[in-house]
Design a protein around this motif. Structure first.
Motif, PDB file in Angstrom:
ATOM      1  N   ALA A   6       0.835  -1.211   0.000  1.00  0.00           N
ATOM      2  CA  ALA A   6       0.000   0.000   0.000  1.00  0.00           C
ATOM      3  C   ALA A   6       0.861   1.248   0.000  1.00  0.00           C
ATOM      4  O   ALA A   6       0.574   2.212  -0.727  1.00  0.00           O
ATOM      5  CB  ALA A   6      -0.907  -0.016   1.224  1.00  0.00           C
ATOM      6  N   ILE A   7       1.943   1.237   0.784  1.00  0.00           N
ATOM      7  CA  ILE A   7       2.836   2.409   0.830  1.00  0.00           C
ATOM      8  C   ILE A   7       3.490   2.626  -0.520  1.00  0.00           C
ATOM      9  O   ILE A   7       3.606   3.760  -1.011  1.00  0.00           O
ATOM     10  CB  ILE A   7       3.863   2.230   1.946  1.00  0.00           C
ATOM     11  N   LEU A  37       2.091   6.684  -6.917  1.00  0.00           N
ATOM     12  CA  LEU A  37       1.133   7.679  -7.403  1.00  0.00           C
ATOM     13  C   LEU A  37       1.633   9.092  -7.132  1.00  0.00           C
ATOM     14  O   LEU A  37       1.528   9.987  -8.003  1.00  0.00           O
ATOM     15  CB  LEU A  37      -0.212   7.475  -6.702  1.00  0.00           C
ATOM     16  N   LEU A  38       2.223   9.317  -6.000  1.00  0.00           N
ATOM     17  CA  LEU A  38       2.766  10.638  -5.691  1.00  0.00           C
ATOM     18  C   LEU A  38       3.932  10.977  -6.597  1.00  0.00           C
ATOM     19  O   LEU A  38       4.060  12.099  -7.098  1.00  0.00           O
ATOM     20  CB  LEU A  38       3.214  10.665  -4.225  1.00  0.00           C
ATOM     21  N   VAL A  39       4.822  10.003  -6.851  1.00  0.00           N
ATOM     22  CA  VAL A  39       5.976  10.231  -7.732  1.00  0.00           C
ATOM     23  C   VAL A  39       5.517  10.548  -9.137  1.00  0.00           C
ATOM     24  O   VAL A  39       6.036  11.454  -9.812  1.00  0.00           O
ATOM     25  CB  VAL A  39       6.908   9.018  -7.694  1.00  0.00           C
ATOM     26  N   LEU A  40       4.530   9.823  -9.603  1.00  0.00           N
ATOM     27  CA  LEU A  40       4.008  10.066 -10.954  1.00  0.00           C
ATOM     28  C   LEU A  40       3.452  11.481 -11.059  1.00  0.00           C
ATOM     29  O   LEU A  40       3.712  12.196 -12.031  1.00  0.00           O
ATOM     30  CB  LEU A  40       2.927   9.040 -11.282  1.00  0.00           C
TER      31      LEU A  40
END
Length: 941
Positions: free
Chosen positions: A707-708, A714-717
């Motif tokens: 999950a992490i 998603l944050l990096v993208l």
């Protein structure tokens, strides 16, 4: 009132009738009996217990007693049958004289509870006194020439009895010359007279012998006699005559001696010696009158020579005579009646009896405390007495019978307010001027347990240093009880409870009498910082009363724990706790590069847990190229390394706390200097550390890691897209490529962190951190971190964090994953005092100061702006995602909006500098060989 006359024991029906009425009268609290005088011992008077409504069985327990003011032994009560009987001879005449009424006043007193009854016993007169004449013989001188109906006054008889028993009749012995003139009851002042009925003839009867008899009206009749000797004389045939037959006057009592009472006046029609008159008292006058009055024989003046007292005698009847000097002498008779006027000369008399003292402070209203009897010998208004009390006392007087009063409780008592009263009873008569008398009654108030012990304050705070001696005194509690004696004797005790797994009594104890609190064992601040308990205070009353007080005992920390070194984290080269630690250092690193870090914790608090690091004197030689951060424990280079430096550097780091005295620990760090091609890259090693942490997380919970990672991806993208749009935005120049910002260390720019790690897990190294978040603020490039040029903190942020010194220390922040970039590559940093600067604009780190302060509170602040630094207010340029090996780098766009390749975000890959790109050479086989050599060197170290 009911009179019971016991004169005929045989008349039982009449006696029973009177007893029934006497019992009815007893219900009202007043009983009256009658008894004849001279009754024999044991004569029945009345069933006093029955008439007063008292049970025979309670007479003795309730202390039944009969009291009489002056004649206490005349009557007595049989406590077995409750009968009042005659105890000794009763003489009515001795008790009351000729008073018409004569009674004995009895006070019947019973205790438990106190009751008072008033009983009057009337003493009935019996005919026990015969008439008595003043003398047994009286001589009368009469001239033979006396005309018929001549009268000669005679002194009558007196009877000590009263009523019919004193009603006298007189008879004269039979003769032909004299008769007896007896006055009626309406003519009390008229004397008894002997009347001549036949002319006297001295030659025939020179003397006559007569007998005068007085008979009273009693049954049986009693008589008294006097012999009358009548001598018949010749010549002088006119007797002196007074101008009045009766002289009546009033005289106040207590008049001084010598006061003129009256002047008599008598005349004789004869001439010469037969008409010369002198005055005298009658020969049969009582001695008492003669002692009080004097008559002048010539002038006839009667003067006072003795004290007259209204209370002794209210009137005096004086017989006077006027005698001529003829032969035989003739006598004229008259009477002087002196009425004595009362004067207010007697002070009221007070008698206080049957005191119920002391009186309890919870006594009921109306409780009888004392009996007061008032008596005034004066008459009329002079003898009318009123009683009063001193003002402002909780008592009042209640009249019970005539001049009898009861002192009763009128309002509630409070011994704690007033413990005793001095009650003054004042009796004042109605005379003018009024006379008064006082009696003092001391009323003590006994205590009841109506006050609980009271502490001065509900809670006390006590500070005790840890490691105290067993049994030492730490505090004294004191409670005050307003009661007295046993009700005020206070004892102390602990209010038992559990403190963890142990009982409170195993820690402290309280002395029952003094209230001293003792510590039974040494206290340990690290085990117990606050001991909160209650002490009870209880008095010895019945029932006992009590109250509690709370004690907060703060255990103050002492420097009793030395710093403890922590083992190296995952991925680091090192040994066990307290062993040597090894690191490989490339000779190509510049000044300020962090090559190793020493971690330690201290179980104490505050300054005692504030650690500092320093190299031992002589460690590494005089020209050692390494230094250690004073508060970070980071070992960094002070200059560039050269060939002259030894290949192996042995550093001895002293870890010291700030306690008094300070305690220390030592750590040995072995550094191996290798060429740049042989040294492992710092960034990959740090990434490997993060990877090891991620692997540990996988062992704990695979789903959590997945999950992490998903969220991180998603944050990096999102950040990639945002950076790409910014990089390709128009207006950016090439100048921005050269202005690539470095990653800033936490001590230089400040950071904030939130950790949920427990101390036990930090110390033992169990598992990865639960949830940590780190943020770094940007800063302009800085010079090498040397003692001459320390790195300045970035004042962009201001915050505070609560960290336990020694628990949330540098190792916690390092485990939380706070990374910083220095000249030599990224490393770990935590905010300590080393980040402070003496300049007011810079940030500061404040440890807790002072005993009693929460030693877990550390405050980190950044100033409002440092003019020596630029770039304040910018966003952080690097983020680290907890639990992920990725390092996210964000570059802010300069004002010229130039595009730079470094604006892109990289994942799990170290940014290489231009210098390192130029030096990169060799093939993969050579790199594998160099890595193998480095591993061999590390194992040797």
């Amino acid at each position: 009132m009911v009179d019971l006359i016991v004169s005929d024991p045989g008349n039982r029906h009449l006696l029973l009738f009177f007893l029934i009425f006497a019992a009815w009268e007893a219900g009202s609290g007043q009983v009256r009996y009658s008894v004849p005088e001279e009754a024999k011992h044991g004569t029945f008077v009345g069933r006093i217990a029955q008439d007063l409504g008292l049970e025979l069985a309670e007479l003795v327990p309730r202390l039944f007693r009969v009291a009489s003011k002056d004649h206490g032994d005349l009557l007595e009560v049989n406590l077995q049958n409750g009968i009042l009987f005659v105890n000794s001879r009763i003489d009515r005449e001795a008790l009351c004289g000729r008073s018409a009424e004569c009674s004995l006043h009895l006070e019947v007193i019973v205790d438990r509870p106190l009751q008072v009854f008033h009983v009057e016993v009337e003493v009935k007169d019996i005919n026990d006194n015969p008439p008595v004449f003043p003398a047994t013989q009286k001589n009368l001188f009469m001239v033979e020439s006396r005309p018929l109906d001549s009268r000669f006054p005679l002194e009558g008889a007196s009877d000590a009895d009263i009523g019919p028993n004193a009603l006298l009749t007189y008879t004269l012995s039979s003769n032909e010359y004299f008769s007896l003139d007896v006055p009626t009851t309406q003519q009390q002042v008229k004397p008894l007279e002997l009347v001549v009925r036949k002319h006297l003839d001295r030659e025939e009867f020179p003397e006559l012998h007569l007998v005068l008899t007085a008979t009273d009206g009693g049954k049986p009749e009693l008589t008294g006699t006097v012999q009358l000797l009548v001598k018949v004389l010749d010549a002088n045939d006119n007797a002196p005559a007074f101008d009045r037959k009766l002289y009546s006057l009033k005289l106040s009592e207590n008049v001084p001696n010598g006061t003129l009472v009256i002047t008599l006046n008598a005349s004789d029609v004869d001439e010469g010696l037969n008409g010369d008159v002198f005055y005298s008292f009658s020969s049969d006058l009582s001695p008492d009158i003669k002692n009080k009055f004097y008559i002048d024989h010539k002038s006839g003046e009667i003067t006072l020579i003795g004290r007259i007292d209204f209370e002794e005698n209210k009137s005096y009847k004086i017989r006077v005579e006027a005698i001529d000097r003829g032969y035989p002498p003739l006598t004229g008779h008259s009477t002087v009646l002196v009425d004595v006027l009362d004067v207010n000369d007697n002070v009221p008399e007070l008698t206080v009896t049957s005191l119920s003292l002391p009186i309890s402070e919870d006594a009921q209203l109306g409780a009888v405390i004392a009996l007061i009897n008032v008596f005034d010998r004066d008459s009329g208004a002079n003898g009318q007495v009123t009683c009063s009390l001193t003002p402002h006392v909780p008592f009042k007087l209640v009249s019970t019978y005539k001049n009898h009063y009861s002192l009763v409780l009128d309002s509630a008592l409070d011994r704690e307010n007033i413990s005793s009263y001095q009650v003054v009873v004042t009796a004042r008569d109605g005379g003018s001027p009024a006379l008064w008398a006082t009696a003092s009654v001391s009323v003590e108030v006994s205590d009841v347990n109506d006050h609980a012990p009271a502490f001065a304050q509900p809670e006390y705070t006590v500070f005790v240093k840890e490691n105290n001696a067993p049994g030492c005194h730490i505090f004294t509690v004191s409670a005050r009880d307003a009661d007295a004696q046993e009700n005020a004797r206070v004892s102390y005790a602990l209010v038992e409870r559990r403190v963890g797994e142990r009982a409170l009594s195993s820690y402290v104890s309280v002395h029952a009498e003094s209230g001293q609190v003792f510590a039974l064992q040494p206290l340990d601040h690290e085990e117990l910082e606050l001991l909160r308990f209650q002490v009870s205070a209880r008095d010895a009353g019945v029932p006992p009363l009590g109250s509690n007080v709370t004690l907060q005992v703060f255990v103050l920390d002492e420097n009793d724990n030395a710093p403890a070194l922590l083992p190296a984290g995952a991925g680091a080269l090192g040994g066990a706790l307290g062993g040597a630690r090894g690191e490989l250092v490339s000779r190509s690193v510049g000044a300020g590069h962090v090559v190793a870090k020493v971690r330690a914790v201290d179980a104490d608090s505050g300054y005692n847990a504030w650690l500092s690091y320093e190299l031992a004197p002589g460690a590494g030689g005089a020209r050692s190229p390494f230094r250690v951060g004073l508060y970070t424990g980071e070992i960094s280079t002070t200059r560039g390394l050269d060939e002259a430096d030894a290949a192996r550097q042995r550093l001895l780091v002293l870890v010291k706390d700030h306690g008094e005295p300070a305690l220390t620990a030592t750590a040995t760090v072995l550094l191996s200097l290798v060429e740049s091609g042989q040294a492992p890259q710092a960034a990959p090693s740090r990434v490997a550390v993060a990877g090891a942490a991620a692997a540990a997380l996988v062992d704990v919970n695979v789903y959590l890691i997945v999950a992490i990672c998903a969220v991180s991806s998603l944050l990096v993208l999102t950040l990639l897209l945002y950076s790409a749009l910014r990089c390709w935005a128009p207006g950016r120049g090439a100048a921005s490529v050269e202005a690539k910002p470095p990653v800033v260390c936490a001590s230089a720019v400040g950071s904030w962190s939130s950790s949920q790690q427990r101390r036990q897990r930090v110390c033992s190294g169990e598992g990865p951190p639960k949830a940590d978040l780190m943020a770094f603020s940007p800063s302009l490039p800085q010079g090498p971190n040397t003692p001459d040029h320390p790195r300045q903190p970035n004042p962009d942020w201001r915050y505070s964090a609560s960290l336990r010194a020694g628990m949330h220390s540098s190792v916690h922040l390092e485990e939380a994953g706070i990374l910083r970039a220095g000249p030599g590559g990224p490393d770990q940093q935590w905010p300590t005092v080393s980040s402070a600067t003496p300049e007011p604009e810079a940030g500061e780190v404040s440890p807790p100061v002072g005993a009693g302060v929460n030693s877990n509170s550390w405050t980190f602040k950044y100033g409002p702006g440092n003019p020596k630094q630029a770039g304040s207010g910018e966003l952080p340029d690097k983020f680290i995602i907890p639990g992920s090996p990725a390092i996210i780098s964000i570059r802010q766009e300069p004002t010229n909006s130039q595009i730079d390749k470094s604006d892109f975000i990289t994942f799990g890959k170290k940014e290489e500098t231009k210098k390192k790109k130029k030096k990169k050479k060799g093939n993969k086989t050579q790199e594998k060989k160099e890595k193998g050599n480095s591993a061999t060197d590390n194992s040797d170290q």
